[in-house]
Design an enzyme around this catalytic site. Structure first.
Site, short mmCIF file in Angstrom:
data_model
loop_
_atom_site.label_atom_id
_atom_site.label_comp_id
_atom_site.label_asym_id
_atom_site.label_seq_id
_atom_site.Cartn_x
_atom_site.Cartn_y
_atom_site.Cartn_z
N LYS A 287 0.85 -1.19 0.00
CA LYS A 287 0.00 0.00 0.00
C LYS A 287 0.88 1.24 0.00
O LYS A 287 1.86 1.31 0.75
CB LYS A 287 -0.90 0.00 1.24
CG LYS A 287 -2.05 -0.97 1.16
CD LYS A 287 -3.03 -0.79 2.31
CE LYS A 287 -4.10 -1.86 2.29
NZ LYS A 287 -5.01 -1.79 1.13
N ARG A 360 -10.74 -11.33 0.19
CA ARG A 360 -11.59 -12.29 -0.52
C ARG A 360 -10.99 -13.68 -0.49
O ARG A 360 -11.71 -14.68 -0.54
CB ARG A 360 -11.83 -11.80 -1.95
CG ARG A 360 -10.57 -11.62 -2.75
CD ARG A 360 -10.78 -10.75 -3.98
NE ARG A 360 -11.01 -9.35 -3.63
CZ ARG A 360 -11.37 -8.41 -4.48
NH1 ARG A 360 -11.55 -8.70 -5.74
NH2 ARG A 360 -11.57 -7.18 -4.07
N1 BES Z 1 -8.33 -3.88 3.39
C1 BES Z 1 -8.42 -3.37 2.08
C2 BES Z 1 -9.66 -2.53 1.84
C3 BES Z 1 -9.79 -1.25 2.62
C4 BES Z 1 -9.41 -0.05 2.06
C5 BES Z 1 -10.34 -1.24 3.87
C6 BES Z 1 -9.54 1.12 2.76
C7 BES Z 1 -10.49 -0.06 4.57
C8 BES Z 1 -10.09 1.12 4.02
C9 BES Z 1 -8.44 -4.50 1.06
O1 BES Z 1 -7.73 -5.63 1.40
C10 BES Z 1 -7.86 -3.97 -0.21
O2 BES Z 1 -6.73 -3.60 -0.20
N2 BES Z 1 -8.69 -3.92 -1.26
C11 BES Z 1 -8.30 -3.46 -2.53
C12 BES Z 1 -8.80 -4.48 -3.54
C13 BES Z 1 -8.21 -4.33 -4.90
C14 BES Z 1 -6.73 -4.63 -4.89
C15 BES Z 1 -8.93 -5.27 -5.84
C16 BES Z 1 -8.91 -2.09 -2.80
O3 BES Z 1 -10.02 -1.82 -2.35
O4 BES Z 1 -8.26 -1.26 -3.39
ZN ZN Z 2 -5.68 -5.55 0.97
#
Ligand code: BES
Ligand code: ZN
Ligand code: ZN
Length: 506
Positions: A287, A360
């Protein structure tokens, strides 16, 4: 903080402060008339020789929601202080207004450093809501509003919480009211447990710690069972996705199976499945922003734990099973790589396109395990996509599923408790991209920007033919600023109260 139901009049209440509620009046200036529809305001005003109405005018108190006016009573009544709290326009007044009012009063009492407050809720009538519903909402708000995350404040001690007793004077039969208070306390305390687990930093809330938190609830309540799977059992269960996500971390994953059975056998069984990523760095797809919030990525799992604490006490008439897939999503020499192919418990292979789409993956294994328990309904809760915030914002939880009745029941439950939920469609066309490539499924890169919908599309098949819904709590499990009854930035406990309300509806 303890709630006491009394029949005392406010001038004789055994309290340091008494509160009166005051509605705003459309188009009217601050005036004594505001006291007309208040809880004992006129009587107190007389005893205080008109000081309340005078102060209302002088300080331009307009009865706006959450507006506070406090004044001394100079020995004219037993309490030393009168707190006037604005209730807003009566036509807008709702159960959630009462929750916010409960929270505001607790926070005000602590700010005034008083030990006991007293008041009544006769004037705050709401069409179609019984006194006990209003009292439960008020109690819930008070308990939610009293929560702060202070566990790690050691030298910088936060201001003491002075408030010990909350006295509520009410007419009529006390038994249902007493029950309402108790239920409000149970529900909000459960939400606060979830908040505490979510707020706890990742070094103190590893997958092992999260499983321990579930075990603690089961230890406390005899009607809850808890089975924890360590890494060996997870291997035995062939939960390849949970193993893949955790393989870049030094912390072993864990899987938790909680269960509750009602005294009278029930045909209905609800499975609650929670995403328990105790820290989400993104993995190799690291991230680049907002990583410091990613201790909250186990909010779905923490919701399951909070709900179990409440149902142990409220004893719904149905069976409830809880499943938590806990892992840390880190990066190291052993981490899963984009283009790796893993095999899930269901046997379906997944090509890892993005290591940050890990939720997921762990849910796929948890859902598959849940299906083996033959549930009537499956509800999964997960901080799955940042896109949830773009779809419906910070106060609404998107819900997607394959069963209209189940979706509608949860929409109604969320509405009733002030945790709004909104349905998004499952758009099959968006799934096509997932099916391309060398494995059965890709974990990302469907081709659509609707990431919340695509998250649900990935999960759908792992719920098999069961009645299933997915709640994406990425934007609602955490408050970026104080709001509603949440005193500070941090975990909200959303959707603990929704799920409890749903389970009690059977
Ligand atoms: N934990 C995150 C989602 C998230 C983002 C929760 C901001 C709370 C606040 C999740 O695991 C993630 O990173 N999702 C990605 C998915 C994508 C790579 C398909 C996203 O939402 O960008
Ligand atoms: Zn994630
Ligand atoms: Zn995540």
């Amino acid at each position: 903080m303890e709630f006491k139901l009394t029949s005392e009049s406010l001038d004789r209440a055994d309290a340091d402060a008494v509160f009166i509620t005051c509605f705003a009046k459309e188009g009217e200036k601050p005036s004594a008339a505001l006291l007309l529809k208040s809880d004992g305001g006129q009587e107190l005003d007389k005893l205080l020789e008109g000081q309340i109405s005078k102060t209302i005018q002088e300080r331009l108190f307009a009865g706006k929601e959450g507006e506070i006016l406090s004044l001394p009573t100079f020995g004219k009544i037993k309490a030393k202080t009168v707190v006037v709290i604005g209730a807003g326009l009566q036509k807008n007044f709702s159960l959630d207004s009462l929750r916010r009012m409960g929270a505001k009063l607790v926070q005000t009492a602590n700010a005034l450093k008083v030990k006991n407050v007293a008041g009544q809720l006769e004037a705050t009538r709401i069409k179609n809501h019984a006194p006990q519903e209003r009292l439960q909402a008020f109690t819930e708000g008070a308990v939610l509003g009293d929560y702060n995350f202070t566990t790690f404040k050691k030298k910088e001690v936060p201001p003491a919480k002075t408030l010990k007793t909350f006295r509520i004077s009410a007419k009529g039969n006390k038994t249902p009211l007493q029950k309402a208070i108790a239920q409000g306390e149970i529900v909000a305390t459960a939400a606060n447990l979830t908040r505490e687990l979510v707020n706890t930093p990742p070094g103190h809330m590893t997958p092992t710690d999260l499983a321990k938190a579930a075990q603690e609830v089961a230890k406390k309540y005899k009607n809850i069972r808890c089975k924890v799977f360590g890494v060996n059992e997870i291997k035995k269960e062939k939960m390849g996705a949970i193993l893949a996500v955790s393989q870049g971390s030094d912390e072993p994953p864990s899987f938790v199976h909680l269960s509750y059975k009602p005294a009278k056998k029930s045909k209905t069984k609800v499975a609650l499945v929670g995403k328990g990523i105790t820290f989400d760095s993104g993995g190799l797809n690291i991230k680049t922003r907002e990583m410091e919030f990613m201790k909250m990525d186990m909010a779905g799992a923490a919701t399951v734990i909070g709900v179990f604490q409440a149902i142990a006490q409220l004893k719904p008439n149905i069976e409830v099973e809880g499943f938590i897939a806990a892992a840390e999503n880190l990066l190291s020499g052993s981490a899963i790589k984009p283009s790796d192919i893993i095999t899930t418990r269901a046997g379906r292979t997944v090509e890892i396109i993005n290591t940050d789409a890990e939720g997921r993956l762990v849910l796929a294994d948890a859902l598959d395990y849940a299906c083996d328990q033959n549930p009537t309904y499956i509800i999964d809760m997960a901080t799955l996509t940042g896109g949830a915030a773009y779809a419906v914002g910070e106060i609404i939880t998107p819900i997607l599923g394959n069963d209209k009745t189940l979706v509608d029941k949860i929409l109604a439950a969320g509405k009733a408790v002030g945790e709004p939920v909104w349905e998004l469609p499952i758009v099959k066309e968006y799934k096509k991209g997932y099916l391309k490539g060398p494995a059965d499924l890709k974990n990302s890169g469907s081709g659509s920007k609707a990431s919340t919908i695509c998250g649900a599309l990935f999960l759908e098949d792992f719920a098999r033919k069961n009645k299933w819904v997915h709640m994406d709590i990425a934007s609602t499990a955490w408050a970026d600023e104080p709001m509603k009854y949440y005193a500070e930035v941090g975990a909200t406990g959303n959707p603990v109260r929704t799920i409890i309300n749903f389970l009690l509806s059977f």
